[in-house]
Design an enzyme around this catalytic site. Sequence first.
Site, PDB file in Angstrom:
ATOM      1  N   CYS A   2       0.874  -1.345   0.144  1.00  0.00           N
ATOM      2  CA  CYS A   2      -0.064   0.154   0.147  1.00  0.00           C
ATOM      3  C   CYS A   2       0.864   1.323   0.023  1.00  0.00           C
ATOM      4  CB  CYS A   2      -1.105   0.034   1.153  1.00  0.00           C
ATOM      5  SG  CYS A   2       0.101  -0.267   2.848  1.00  0.00           S
ATOM      6  N   SER A 313      10.889  -9.702  -9.741  1.00  0.00           N
ATOM      7  CA  SER A 313      12.030  -9.176 -10.116  1.00  0.00           C
ATOM      8  C   SER A 313      13.356  -9.427  -9.670  1.00  0.00           C
ATOM      9  CB  SER A 313      12.076  -7.507  -9.873  1.00  0.00           C
ATOM     10  OG  SER A 313      13.060  -7.049 -10.478  1.00  0.00           O
TER      11      SER A 313
END
Length: 452
Positions: A2, A313
């Site tokens: 968030c 990633s």
Amino acid sequence: MCGIAGAAGKDSEKSVRKMLEVIRHRGPDGSGIFSQSGISIGNVLLKITGEKTQPISNCGALTYNGEIYNFREIAKALDLKTDSDSETLFEMIKSGGIETAVGELDGDYAFAYIENGKISLVRDPAGVKPLYYSTGNGFAFASEKKALYTIGESKSEIKTLKPGHMLTFCAGNIIEKKVSGFPSGEILAKDAQDLLFEAIERSVKKRQFVPCAIAFSGGLDSSLLAALCRDAKLYSAGMAGSHDIGQTEKAAMLLELSDNLHLHELTMDELESAIPAVIRAIESCDPMKVSIALPLFFASKDAHRDGFRVMLSGQGADELFAGYKRYESMKPSELGIALKKDLDNIAENNLERDDAVTMANSVELRVPYLDRNVIELALRIAPELKIHNGIRKYILRLAAGKILPDELVWKEKKAAQYSSGIYSAMEKIARKNGYRGERALGRYLGELKQQD
């Protein structure tokens, strides 16, 4: 995952509302604010783990951004029944204090805790999750600098909370200290490849999410992630005809994952239209940063379109295992120092950029190579195993060889900004728009930033 923000002083709640509106892209699923003793903290939520809304409060209050991968084990030890890592963190702090809680966390996080007129900010040891603060107009903090700009803070007044540090603000006074890091141990020269493979495998398993995406370039780092997370969809973006387009297709074929590959061949018009959005997201007009951010921007945008909220990633592998060309000429002792320095700076140089550009598309980026256990193991591996006979990332290649075909294990890959064709394409766009001569691209991007 968030965005968080907070402020102390007059009109603190108003300031927090303004900041949350600026970073709403980080959390489209909900928002909340809690105020106590002239301090307000808030949250915009991207729902991934659990149903608990934020901020969480009970005497003290917590707003938190990140993922704690061992929260279930911690909750069990606390006799706490929850599916929420944020609720677990709150109860840990209430039970033993912030520093004790941080010592038990395995994850990537940035959080703020308030109690009795005191604000405490904490950031994970690698700096995977960003956190900025300012003392220009009182005290304020946020997940992105642009949120602080919106309440009147100037660039010179905004500071970055250092990775692994805790900042405490109370009655106008600030105390900052280091509360977490990566301990060193005995240097490994034997069994390193087996230990490394096992550590990376565990790290990927922790970070897997259903459904999951991978930012895929076809190089060693992302190919190993794909091989360990075979249900993930692979997202790649580059200019039509670029090296990356061919490399990703070939790598996916070698991995027998061609059906999982989502390849985005960019046009010049697409690229030009996206540049202002990327500059706005990463808050930089540096040509190198923009060119590196653009492929990840398109990959995460495509993943979001397809319903993904989590993307893995390969970030961090180059700094841990000597992937950059500049390392080749270094002696082992020099290499060890350089790698540690680059790890210390990876948040500022890479992680904050990548977080900003993926969260602009409401996608949480997870980085398995920067798992605490992987980092601690990498720091113990002898430099001679990281560059061996001129081969960079030698030990990682040996580890990856357990499940990757040799062609992917030993192939060198160009830097992303060049292999994607994006840097040269941006130079052409700058020329098309009338920018010529020295630093033409930088001047063009700078003008776009000023127009924002």
